[in-house]
Enzyme design. Structure first.
Site, short mmCIF file in Angstrom:
data_model
loop_
_atom_site.label_atom_id
_atom_site.label_comp_id
_atom_site.label_asym_id
_atom_site.label_seq_id
_atom_site.Cartn_x
_atom_site.Cartn_y
_atom_site.Cartn_z
N HIS A 269 -8.12 0.86 12.88
CA HIS A 269 -7.15 1.01 13.98
C HIS A 269 -7.74 0.57 15.33
O HIS A 269 -7.33 1.08 16.36
CB HIS A 269 -6.72 2.47 14.12
CG HIS A 269 -5.81 2.97 13.05
ND1 HIS A 269 -6.25 3.28 11.79
CD2 HIS A 269 -4.48 3.23 13.06
CE1 HIS A 269 -5.23 3.71 11.07
NE2 HIS A 269 -4.14 3.69 11.81
N GLU B 215 5.40 -3.57 6.87
CA GLU B 215 5.03 -4.60 7.84
C GLU B 215 5.35 -5.99 7.35
O GLU B 215 5.85 -6.82 8.11
CB GLU B 215 3.54 -4.50 8.19
CG GLU B 215 3.18 -3.28 9.04
CD GLU B 215 3.07 -1.99 8.25
OE1 GLU B 215 3.07 -2.05 7.00
OE2 GLU B 215 2.98 -0.92 8.87
#
Ligand SMILES: Cc1ncc(C[n+]2csc(CCOP(=O)(O)OP(=O)(O)O)c2C)c(N)n1
Ligand SMILES: [Mg+2]
Lengths: 341, 336
Positions: free
Chosen positions: A142, A73
């Site tokens: 999440h 990322e």
């Protein structure tokens, strides 16, 4: 008047599309009209994206333009920043908004600041998409709503579309914007259907939408909370409480005029947002009102409903309890209407 | 090694007693049945969210934990049920966590992706790819400073080796000679992205050279090969010689998670790997070396089935968390 239609003057024929389909249509338009546009992200190619947003676009535009990155990322976000500085127009997908935490360096220290630091010598025409929010049973790492984190950073623009039409229009507006625009998409909205105009149109960044007009109470909501606020407003109408629902749409820059005008009209303000309540989007909305002449119009103290002061739990009942639900909005609204300053 | 054992027998046969080998096979069955039970519970709507199954990777989890005691630590991943059982977890408490119960390992707050068993040295599964790698190094730093003698085995996938955290953590572990073993379970894909498309080196074990530590690639479906490689690495860590990287090459039979449509690999490839079933291979090894009879193997499997069925029933009956406890454990409660 269809309150859910985009506010911009839009010509295209209206079709029923899901929020995910509307985003895909915007991506398709972007890729089709400008060779400089590339998509980057994890599993956005043959897999079609974790939430099937990019779908089959890789088959239409190829792996050179719909790029599966390794699970990197920080590096991936940084590559998109550099590419944006040097002539490409990347649209970067985070698989979950939570993983922005791994890329904060490039988003906050680089993308947001490079134009300023270089005295305007470059710009960063970058779009980043963040699937956000709870309700999927994916637990603490999440399920977060981190828009306020990025909303705190000058140099970034942050939007939260609540409808399929806005998801498309805001994405195309973000693409046209010369500066980095962060789009927070709620995962539970991906399957929601709504009318979406065909063809290219933009929904302006920095402009809120009044989704329902009313006289007794203003609810300023973001993202999925707009739908919960509208459902609550229908209920409250049965008790003769006439609610105005303002969909903030953009967190930064915030649409001061629309919010203040609504509060001057109703005299009551309830902010509803999924991010953690403390230091969240509703805190800024409240302060904006408190610092303005609209404060003099308030008939009751401002109320905020936000996420609980905890990470999102796994257990489904606890998960529901961790973010505002329609009954919470009903309760708060009823109390507010009774209350006097 | 018992006298009767052939010097050319596989490492595991030479190294472990019949009871230890039997216990290892039992754990492999338990992992398989646990995950099949979890899958079925999901289909029946008993499980909220998603899950990542490690069916096909059981030899890797159990083999890597063979050299460890309860005093040693592991860190685990989103695909962590196998690691958890291998480190000695109670399957009933694991199911209770799946069902979101107060009686689960995380009191229903974590779910499949965060199961931990701290008492047994399992510091937990992690929802962030690569998130556990620096934590494992921290665990090893603590062990070294405190002189606890504990070794930490850090599990992660092939996808995780492209996160910055992997590189930063391996470098520190090497510079500080910490007692940690990095076990990369290379199942060929990070979600849909193959290592060929994501990773510049052919074998992830090659990356050890960048951090001046031993790197070894083994057949992750061969229990004995995994146990041997990790045993060597653990011995090195215990001797104060620092970290190692073991690449365990294996394969997940199921999709990445419940929403995977398997568009990035072929049915033939999956079938080919199912033929390399690590449990079958382990059972065959124990049969060949007369550690267990065919009947005894069948009985182990049947026992695992019964244990899982009972665990599911017992776990379902557990209490749900109290709504009023929503914000408990965000901070440590200090005594007044
Ligand atoms: C930082 C981060 N990025 C992406 C994800 C989404 N994700 C979860 S598992 C996974 C694949 C991981 O691949 P690998 O490390 O090889 O482990 P495997 O799933 O194959 O066991 C991805 C992309 C995540 N959880 N965390
Ligand atoms: Mg993998």
């Amino acid at each position: 008047m269809n309150m859910m239609a985009p506010t911009a003057e839009v010509e295209g024929e209206l079709r029923e599309l899901s929020y995910a389909e509307a985003i895909r249509e915007a991506l398709d338009i972007a890729l089709g009209e400008d060779e400089r546009v590339i998509l980057m992200g994890e599993d956005i190619g043959v897999y079609g994206g974790a939430f099937q947003v990019t779908g089959d676009l890789v088959h239409k535009y190829g792996e050179e333009r719909v790029i599966d990155t390794p699970i990197s990322e920080l590096g991936g976000a940084g590559v998109s920043v550099g590419a944006a500085m040097c002539g490409l127009k990347p649209i970067f997908e985070f698989q979950f908004s939570d993983f922005a935490a791994l890329a904060m360096e490039q988003i906050v220290n680089q993308a947001a600041k490079v134009r300023f630091m270089l005295g305007g010598a470059v710009s960063v025409p970058l779009v980043m998409r963040f699937p956000a929010g709870s309700g999927t049973g994916a637990a603490a790492q999440h399920s977060q709503s981190l828009e306020a984190w990025l909303g705190h950073v000058p140099g970034l623009k942050v939007v939260q579309p609540s409808t399929p039409a806005d998801a498309k229009g805001l994405l195309l507006a973000a693409l046209d914007d010369p500066d980095p625009v962060m789009i927070f998409e709620h995962k539970l909205l991906y399957k929601m259907k709504g009318e979406v105009p065909a063809g290219r149109y933009t929904t302006p960044i920095g402009v809120a939408a009044v989704r329902r007009e009313g006289t007794d109470l203003t609810i300023v909501a973001t993202s999925i909370m707009v739908h919960k606020a509208l459902a609550a407003a229908e209920e409250l109408a049965k008790d003769g409480i006439d609610v105005e629902v303002v969909d903030l749409r953009t967190v930064r820059p915030m649409d001061r005029d629309t919010v203040l005008a609504s509060v001057r009209k109703t005299g009551r303000l309830l902010c509803v947002y999924e991010g953690v309540k403390t230091l969240g989007v509703g805190a800024e909305v409240s302060a904006m009102v408190a610092e303005s002449d609209a404060f003099d119009y308030l008939d009751a103290p401002i109320v905020r409903l936000g996420g609980a002061e905890c990470p999102i739990p796994y257990n489904p009942e606890l998960e529901k309890a961790a973010v505002p639900q329609v009954p919470d909005i009903l309760r708060a609204a009823r109390q507010l209407v009774k209350a006097e300053v | 090694m018992p006298d009767s054992v052939d010097g050319n027998a596989p490492f595991a046969i030479r190294q472990y007693s019949a009871d230890e080998l039997k216990a290892a096979l039992r754990k492999m069955y338990l992992i398989r049945k646990f995950e099949e039970g979890a899958e079925e519970s999901y289909t029946r709507g008993l499980i909220h969210g998603t899950m990542h199954l490690s069916i096909g990777q059981e030899a890797s989890a159990v083999g890597a934990c063979m050299p460890l005691t309860d005093h040693d630590k592991i860190t685990s991943t989103h695909r962590g049920h196998g690691h958890c059982v291998a480190k000695g977890a109670d399957v009933e408490k694991m199911f209770a966590e799946f069902f979101g119960k107060e009686t689960g390992y995380c009191r229903g707050r974590g779910g499949s992706m965060h199961i931990a068993d701290v008492a047994k040295g399992n510091l937990g599964a992690n929802g962030i790819v690569g998130g556990d790698i620096p934590i494992a190094v921290g665990s090893a730093l603590a062990a070294k400073r405190l002189g606890s003698g504990a070794v930490t085995v850090c599990f992660f996938g092939d996808g995780a080796n492209n996160e910055g955290a992997f590189h930063e953590a391996l470098n520190m572990a090497a510079v500080w000679k910490l007692p940690v073993v990095f076990v990369c379970e290379n199942n060929k894909y990070g979600m849909s992205t193959s290592t060929a498309r994501s990773t510049a080196v052919k074998s992830i074990a090659e990356r050890a050279a960048s951090y001046s530590m031993p790197g070894l690639s083994v057949d992750g479906n061969d229990f004995s090969a995994v146990a041997e490689a990790v045993d060597t690495a653990v011995a090195r860590a215990r001797a104060g010689e620092g970290p190692s990287l073991v690449e365990s090459v294996t394969y997940r039979w199921r999709g990445h998670s419940k929403s995977d449509r398997n568009r990035y690999r072929t049915k033939e490839e999956i079938a080919e790997w199912m033929d390399k079933d690590p449990i079958k291979r382990m059972a065959e090894m124990l049969l060949a070396h007369k550690i267990l009879s065919a009947d005894a193997v069948a009985e182990l499997e049947a026992e695992a089935d019964r244990e899982i069925a009972a665990a599911i029933e017992a776990a379902k009956a557990g209490p749900d968390p109290e709504a009023g406890d929503l914000t408990r454990d965000v901070y440590t409660e200090l005594a007044a």
